[in-house]
Design a protein around this motif. Structure first.
Motif, PDB file in Angstrom:
ATOM      1  N   GLU A  29       0.862  -1.186   0.000  1.00  0.00           N
ATOM      2  CA  GLU A  29       0.000   0.000   0.000  1.00  0.00           C
ATOM      3  C   GLU A  29       0.892   1.227   0.000  1.00  0.00           C
ATOM      4  O   GLU A  29       1.633   1.444   0.952  1.00  0.00           O
ATOM      5  CB  GLU A  29      -0.895   0.025   1.241  1.00  0.00           C
ATOM      6  N   ALA A  30       0.826   1.998  -1.073  1.00  0.00           N
ATOM      7  CA  ALA A  30       1.693   3.175  -1.177  1.00  0.00           C
ATOM      8  C   ALA A  30       1.286   4.028  -2.361  1.00  0.00           C
ATOM      9  O   ALA A  30       0.573   3.573  -3.252  1.00  0.00           O
ATOM     10  CB  ALA A  30       3.152   2.732  -1.344  1.00  0.00           C
ATOM     11  N   VAL A  31       1.769   5.257  -2.338  1.00  0.00           N
ATOM     12  CA  VAL A  31       1.647   6.140  -3.496  1.00  0.00           C
ATOM     13  C   VAL A  31       3.073   6.527  -3.887  1.00  0.00           C
ATOM     14  O   VAL A  31       3.808   7.121  -3.107  1.00  0.00           O
ATOM     15  CB  VAL A  31       0.809   7.401  -3.180  1.00  0.00           C
ATOM     16  N   TYR A  32       3.446   6.119  -5.102  1.00  0.00           N
ATOM     17  CA  TYR A  32       4.742   6.468  -5.667  1.00  0.00           C
ATOM     18  C   TYR A  32       4.534   7.609  -6.659  1.00  0.00           C
ATOM     19  O   TYR A  32       3.634   7.541  -7.498  1.00  0.00           O
ATOM     20  CB  TYR A  32       5.337   5.294  -6.454  1.00  0.00           C
ATOM     21  N   CYS A  65       6.510   8.127  -1.492  1.00  0.00           N
ATOM     22  CA  CYS A  65       7.859   8.005  -2.042  1.00  0.00           C
ATOM     23  C   CYS A  65       7.887   8.714  -3.401  1.00  0.00           C
ATOM     24  O   CYS A  65       7.052   8.433  -4.256  1.00  0.00           O
ATOM     25  CB  CYS A  65       8.197   6.522  -2.197  1.00  0.00           C
ATOM     26  N   THR A  66       8.813   9.642  -3.558  1.00  0.00           N
ATOM     27  CA  THR A  66       8.945  10.371  -4.813  1.00  0.00           C
ATOM     28  C   THR A  66      10.284  10.022  -5.444  1.00  0.00           C
ATOM     29  O   THR A  66      11.320  10.062  -4.779  1.00  0.00           O
ATOM     30  CB  THR A  66       8.850  11.890  -4.579  1.00  0.00           C
ATOM     31  N   LEU A  67      10.228   9.672  -6.725  1.00  0.00           N
ATOM     32  CA  LEU A  67      11.436   9.318  -7.464  1.00  0.00           C
ATOM     33  C   LEU A  67      11.603  10.294  -8.611  1.00  0.00           C
ATOM     34  O   LEU A  67      10.634  10.601  -9.312  1.00  0.00           O
ATOM     35  CB  LEU A  67      11.330   7.892  -8.005  1.00  0.00           C
ATOM     36  N   GLU A  68      12.816  10.762  -8.791  1.00  0.00           N
ATOM     37  CA  GLU A  68      13.093  11.679  -9.888  1.00  0.00           C
ATOM     38  C   GLU A  68      14.245  11.128 -10.706  1.00  0.00           C
ATOM     39  O   GLU A  68      15.284  10.743 -10.166  1.00  0.00           O
ATOM     40  CB  GLU A  68      13.463  13.066  -9.344  1.00  0.00           C
ATOM     41  N   GLY A  97      11.396  10.644   0.579  1.00  0.00           N
ATOM     42  CA  GLY A  97      10.354   9.895   1.289  1.00  0.00           C
ATOM     43  C   GLY A  97      10.873   8.548   1.739  1.00  0.00           C
ATOM     44  O   GLY A  97      12.041   8.395   2.092  1.00  0.00           O
ATOM     45  N   ASP A  98      10.026   7.552   1.695  1.00  0.00           N
ATOM     46  CA  ASP A  98      10.299   6.230   2.235  1.00  0.00           C
ATOM     47  C   ASP A  98      11.222   5.428   1.315  1.00  0.00           C
ATOM     48  O   ASP A  98      10.792   4.903   0.290  1.00  0.00           O
ATOM     49  CB  ASP A  98       8.973   5.498   2.440  1.00  0.00           C
TER      50      ASP A  98
END
Length: 117
Positions: A29-32, A65-68, A97-98
């Motif tokens: 369960e997460a929002v990426y 969690c944010t990925l760039e 984030g996580d």
């Protein structure tokens, strides 16, 4: 010669794969959020919930969690030409984030890889 799909097409394919089989998320369960830069930029989210999993363009929910990363590096990573850990260690992938969630992302993205190989 096959052409590489656009970032939007990739997220559309991820959405199809997750919608068809939400169990691919392994109960995560997460929002990426992906902030993709470079030649084919965009902002996308993977929203993983117990009852459904999907990908959307734009910012719909607050990310865990944010990925760039650059669009070319993102595509290389999905095609298996760039290891996620190596991308992070070399600075090609930035995570906010996580970090634990970031490490589990490979399982989620395997839905795209499995559907497109």
């Amino acid at each position: 010669m096959t052409t590489t799909p656009s970032t939007k097409e990739i997220f559309d394919l991820i959405n199809q794969a997750l919608s068809a089989d939400p169990s691919r998320t392994g109960g995560l369960e997460a929002v990426y959020q992906f902030n993709i830069t470079g030649e084919d930029p965009g902002t996308y989210q993977l929203i993983l919930k117990p009852d459904k999993a999907y990908a959307v363009e734009g910012e719909q929910e607050v990310p865990n969690c944010t990925l760039e990363m650059d669009s070319n590096d993102f595509k290389d990573m999905l095609q298996g030409n760039l290891n996620g850990t190596a991308a992070f260690m070399s600075g090609k992938l930035r995570v906010e984030g996580d970090l634990g969630l970031a490490m589990q992302l490979e399982t989620v993205l395997s839905a795209y890889t499995a559907a497109n190989n």
